[in-house]
Design a protein around this motif. Structure first.
Motif, short mmCIF file in Angstrom:
data_model
loop_
_atom_site.label_atom_id
_atom_site.label_comp_id
_atom_site.label_asym_id
_atom_site.label_seq_id
_atom_site.Cartn_x
_atom_site.Cartn_y
_atom_site.Cartn_z
N ASP A 145 0.80 -1.23 0.00
CA ASP A 145 0.00 0.00 0.00
C ASP A 145 0.83 1.27 0.00
O ASP A 145 0.30 2.37 -0.17
CB ASP A 145 -0.97 0.01 1.19
N ARG A 175 1.78 7.33 -10.12
CA ARG A 175 0.36 7.65 -9.96
C ARG A 175 -0.47 7.07 -11.11
O ARG A 175 -1.65 6.76 -10.93
CB ARG A 175 0.16 9.17 -9.91
N SER A 178 -1.30 3.46 -10.10
CA SER A 178 -2.32 3.33 -9.06
C SER A 178 -2.49 4.64 -8.31
O SER A 178 -1.50 5.24 -7.88
CB SER A 178 -1.94 2.22 -8.08
N GLN A 179 -3.73 5.05 -8.14
CA GLN A 179 -4.03 6.26 -7.38
C GLN A 179 -4.11 5.98 -5.88
O GLN A 179 -4.04 6.90 -5.07
CB GLN A 179 -5.35 6.87 -7.85
N ARG A 180 -4.26 4.70 -5.52
CA ARG A 180 -4.43 4.38 -4.09
C ARG A 180 -3.12 4.26 -3.34
O ARG A 180 -3.08 4.36 -2.12
CB ARG A 180 -5.22 3.08 -3.94
N LYS A 182 0.24 5.13 -1.53
CA LYS A 182 0.81 6.29 -0.86
C LYS A 182 2.30 6.35 -1.17
O LYS A 182 3.01 5.34 -1.07
CB LYS A 182 0.57 6.20 0.65
N ASP A 223 3.23 11.71 1.23
CA ASP A 223 2.22 11.00 2.02
C ASP A 223 2.82 10.52 3.34
O ASP A 223 2.09 10.29 4.30
CB ASP A 223 1.68 9.80 1.23
#
Length: 478
Positions: A145, A175, A178-180, A182, A223
């Protein structure tokens, strides 16, 4: 000086001799040539210097070089390079070093079934390769993640603006995958006081401040922020004084980053930590356990979010600086037998993750704690946590070599003060009774290595903590 043609030449920097402390050589225009004919564009980009001389010219025009040119680390004039070639060939592979792949790691029990933080390279890699790594991980469906972008840029003397440009370029590409995910970094090295760079036009020397300004100007941010902690370069020094410096040094590092503009509203990760970047005895003796506990406890007390120990894999002893044998590891392989020795750091990690914190995870609340103890017990550090299973857990590190401690406890919570522990109390102790190291050069090993001792006590206002020990006290929240 401006020369992109290659070759050897002398350039006059001043008509008169100057007294200087540093000389900086900035290269901005490549000659786009290669030493050997090549069809790969990467061989024609960038810059290279074979040797630098610096000095004065005599009246006859003879050059007097003041640079010490010695083929030894401690003999030559100190020179720092702010970039390193990331271009590697198949012939550069070292087959004597085991490099486990992503599938091996992410399918193993090392992750404990938890979401995993994965690093990708910036200075030592390309954007396409980093994107390919992340794309592969996502297609395989691994529980990842967060992505840490970077690898010790301050230790490579790279300008913060240049590193920010690489960060932005790579982050933008990831990005798209995946936008999810961090994204964070920049995986800073351990540093003293403030992380400094060559001054810019505004005379700003703060590396982190300038890095953050550059990425924020493109409406990007972190992030999470990540850095490493290896506080002691002098591996041969006495450990007793060093143990007292663990908390203050880490506190100074984190305070410096906050002054430089790192937000307290994002997670802070300690993505590597160890006693020293060099291998030595304090990493395999009982000090290794005391160091780990104080580092993790201090970091979490300062609102840090996660810590990652360096040295999970089994290893052998090394004498890296010629003064003591050790290594950053928690499991020691025996060169003569197939046995594995569990070192003090192994049990320290077990105590922190299985006894101090809840092994089942969940939200923990770090609590301030006040100790009332005798004057001779100045080496005691305490770290308290309220666990999600309604347990109040205290980790105590006694740095004193010979003084046991009797102490009284006061905890604090936002809704009021808690007086000590209640009910029955688990006392889990790890000391010289459980672990002792035999110093025998390359054949060093634990004389004995036992699990921590567990005892069940009735709650009291006073507890005895043995010298040179790591102790957990755990009871029910009142």
């Amino acid at each position: 000086m401006n020369d992109n043609t290659g070759g050897e030449r002398i350039s006059r920097l001043s008509d008169k001799p100057l007294v200087v402390q540093f000389v900086r050589v900035v290269m901005t225009d490549s000659s786009h040539t290669a030493l050997e004919p090549s069809g790969d564009i990467r061989d024609y980009l960038g810059f290279a210097i074979r040797e630098i001389g610096l000095g004065t010219l005599t009246k006859r025009g003879d050059f007097r070089d003041v640079i010490r040119h010695v083929a030894a680390h401690d003999g030559q004039t100190i020179t720092y390079a702010s970039s390193t070639d990331p271009w590697h060939r198949a012939s550069d592979i070292d087959y004597s070093i085991e490099q486990p792949g992503l599938d091996f790691i992410l399918q193993s029990k090392l992750t404990c079934g938890q979401p995993t933080l994965i690093p990708v390279g910036l200075l030592y890699d390309t954007v396409d390769n980093s994107a390919a790594e992340v794309s592969y991980i996502l297609r395989r469906g691994y529980n990842v993640d967060e992505i840490e972008l970077g690898e010790e840029p301050d230790g490579q003397w790279v300008a913060p603006e240049d590193y920010a440009a690489l960060y932005l370029q790579t982050a933008q590409r990831l990005r798209r995958e995946s936008q999810r995910l961090k994204l964070g970094g920049p995986s800073l090295q351990s540093f003293e006081d403030q992380l400094l760079a060559w001054p810019d036009s505004n005379q700003d020397r703060s590396w982190m401040h300038r890095f953050l300004q550059r990425i924020q100007s493109e409406h990007q941010g972190l992030d999470f922020v990540s850095f490493e902690y290896y506080p002691f370069d002098e591996i041969c020094e006495s450990t007793s004084r060093n143990l007292e410096e663990i908390g203050p040094r880490l506190t100074a590092m984190m305070s410096s980053l906050r002054r430089d503009g790192v937000s307290a509203d994002i997670p802070w990760y300690l993505t590597e930590y160890g006693y020293s970047v060099f291998a030595g005895k304090p990493e395999v003796t009982l000090e290794g356990a005391l160091f780990s506990a104080q580092t993790v406890g201090t970091f979490l007390n300062l609102r840090g979010s996660r810590t990652y120990l360096y040295g999970y894999e089994p290893g052998y002893l090394m004498n890296e600086l010629g003064c003591s044998w050790g290594n950053l590891m928690m499991l020691q392989m025996d060169s003569k037998t197939p046995s594995i020795h569990r070192l003090s750091t192994y049990y320290a990690c077990q105590l922190m993750t299985q006894e101090w914190m809840s092994p089942n995870g969940g939200k923990h609340q770090i609590l301030p704690v006040r100790l009332q103890m005798s004057r001779e017990a100045h080496g005691l550090q305490a770290y308290a946590v309220a666990r999600p299973d309604n347990q109040l857990s205290l980790m105590l590190v006694n740095d004193s070599l010979s003084v046991p401690v009797s102490l009284h406890l006061n905890f604090e919570r936002s809704e009021g003060r808690l007086q000590s522990l209640s009910g029955t109390v688990e006392q889990i102790t790890y000391s010289k009774e459980q672990y002792e190291w035999r110093n025998a050069g390359r054949n060093g090993h634990p004389l004995h290595s036992k699990p921590p001792e567990k005892r069940t006590l009735s709650a009291s206002s006073s507890y005895r903590i043995p010298p040179y020990s790591l102790t957990i006290l755990r009871g029910t929240l009142p």
